[in-house]
Design an enzyme around this catalytic site. Sequence first.
Site, PDB file in Angstrom:
ATOM      1  N   CYS A 230       0.821  -1.216   0.000  1.00 28.04           N
ATOM      2  CA  CYS A 230       0.000   0.000   0.000  1.00 28.04           C
ATOM      3  C   CYS A 230       0.849   1.257   0.000  1.00 28.04           C
ATOM      4  O   CYS A 230       0.692   2.130  -0.828  1.00 28.04           O
ATOM      5  CB  CYS A 230      -0.937   0.014   1.201  1.00 28.04           C
ATOM      6  SG  CYS A 230      -2.157  -1.286   1.096  1.00 28.04           S
ATOM      7  N   HIS A 231       1.751   1.362   0.968  1.00 27.28           N
ATOM      8  CA  HIS A 231       2.546   2.573   1.061  1.00 27.28           C
ATOM      9  C   HIS A 231       4.036   2.282   1.191  1.00 27.28           C
ATOM     10  O   HIS A 231       4.813   3.125   1.620  1.00 27.28           O
ATOM     11  CB  HIS A 231       2.057   3.455   2.214  1.00 27.28           C
ATOM     12  CG  HIS A 231       0.600   3.776   2.091  1.00 27.28           C
ATOM     13  ND1 HIS A 231      -0.352   3.166   2.845  1.00 27.28           N
ATOM     14  CD2 HIS A 231      -0.065   4.595   1.251  1.00 27.28           C
ATOM     15  CE1 HIS A 231      -1.540   3.601   2.492  1.00 27.28           C
ATOM     16  NE2 HIS A 231      -1.403   4.473   1.527  1.00 27.28           N
ATOM     17  N   GLY A 232       4.416   1.029   0.858  1.00 26.95           N
ATOM     18  CA  GLY A 232       5.832   0.715   0.731  1.00 26.95           C
ATOM     19  C   GLY A 232       6.618   0.506   2.005  1.00 26.95           C
ATOM     20  O   GLY A 232       7.823   0.730   2.020  1.00 26.95           O
TER      21      GLY A 232
END
Lengths: 193, 426
Positions: free
Chosen positions: A153-155
């Site tokens: 999702c956001h690494g």
Amino acid sequence: MATGEQAAVPHGDGTDDGVRRRDFINVAAVSFAGVGAAATLYPLVNQMNPSADVLALASIDVDVSAIKEGQAIKTIFRKQPLFIRHLTAKEIAEANAVPVSELRDPQTLAERTKEGHTQWLITMGVCTHLGCVPLGAGEGEARGEFGGYFCPCHGSSYDTAARIRKGPAPKNLEVPEYTFKSDTQVTVGGGKA
Amino acid sequence: MSFPWAKHYEPQNPLMKWVDDRLPLPRLVYNAVGAGYPVPRNLNYFWNFGVLAGLALVIQIVTGIVLAMHFAANGLVAFNSVEHIMRDVNQGWLLRYAHANGASMFFIVVYLHIFRGLFYGSYKAPREMVWLLGLVIFLLMMATAFMGYVLPWGQMSFWGAKVITGLFGAIPLVGPTIQEWLLGGFAPDNAALNRFFSLHYLLPFVIAGVIILHIWALHIPGSSNPTGVEVKGPQDTVPFHPYYTAKDGFGAGVFLIIFSLLLFFAPNALGHPDNYIPANPLSTPAHIVPEWYFWPFYAILRAFTVDIFGIPAKLLGVIAMFGSIILLFFLPWLDNSPVRSGNYRPRFKQFFWILVIDVLILGYCGGAPAAEPYVMISQIAAAYYFAHFLIILPLLAKLERTLPLPNSITDSVLGTPNAAPSAPAH
């Protein structure tokens, strides 16, 4: 009745301490109504907390004997994914080689596993950023640059002890409360009911 | 509550007179949106969007009530009941598409309504209360739209609910407890779905109530206008009916044409294909995005990637996202330039358009994956957003040389000297 009695008392501060009978009744009535309102509010607010059937699923038993070294499984605990990973000797060595002081959420691998069962890494499969399911537990999934888990999702990247190493997540993957019943039987949860 | 020259309600029909003597409801309507409400004569089409927002709310309530007759708020069947609406219920597809796209139309007109208020300084004294109530409506709309998007119980529904309730988990100490309380469990499930449905049904009626207060507060000073010069006499106004009912009727026609184009030719254009996959708690979609109308705020949320002064990045993002809206509640006092309309504020006008572009950039980044260069662009754009309201507007109010205002609305309309154009340059 009461009105008759009251008519006899002169107006203004009738009694010695300046508190009239009516002031007392007023404060008592409003206080009692306030207590009643608070008591009514309690169930209205508390009904939103997890119900008994949700809490009844709060602990699970897992047999880990089938998980080979290097493998991981995904199961469900409290309606959320739970990762159980059988660490290899290399992964354990990697996790122990990291200086704890350099970590965002400093914890050693030993603190995140049970004594005598250090090869079993049991964590929630819930990214501590915004709750996505990180990759890495399934066969062939990306494990990120630290070899543990990677949240698409956001690494956020987690290492082989599922500690946060890179990305926006603030904490390591949560280690739930669990106990080893035997070498292959784990009971997860049970703390909260 | 109105100008002294406002027309008085005089029922001709004996029945209406009988009703008016006992319950003056027709009189109330006449004074609110009829001939009894005098309105500046120079309103342009930007003044249509309040009425259009009301129309969009009515469409949402009507389609929503009938959808609720077929929807089942249970995690096991919710997804299937939405498919049942789409395939089996007579004209169900039309009603559901109208409701889903109606939400987008509602946000489009409300954003244009807010745009109008920002450009023409409609938030300034004596209309601060109108602005504050409008922001309350906006917040209620966002809550309603979010909970509505969860109901079909697809992948985006589920993961959207998880991410948004996860925001509350960022609050120190009590966060996880609040999150469990909101969800009624440890992750979104039946309990959450049911309460979201209950609140999704309730909140539109709360919105309707706050709209009544919004209009009430507006009618104390009366509507603003593109010059920002207050009404000075009867020559500056025309009655709301028939002048603005006609103009708003035309606007409603254009609104319905655009709505129909979206509804009949591209009903899924603004949706997300992942939401046609049933909710799966074990598999996160590769790219979680909220609906388009939340994108600028989502970009601000994600703009924080490192801890600052020991405050976790996640909490900072949450604070900044809510702060970006809470900030607007202070706008009437941050911008205390005595000139309302952007038409007479050359510097303000330039910064205003930069802000509009900034918000569009934030929106684009909010819909893009959380990777570079979008993260860095979001950070710059989010910083500018706050700088606009906290630094630029207060400074402009002190330093800007504004253009001369027309003496009156009528002077501006009739083109007497000192008058500037009454529409913003595009």
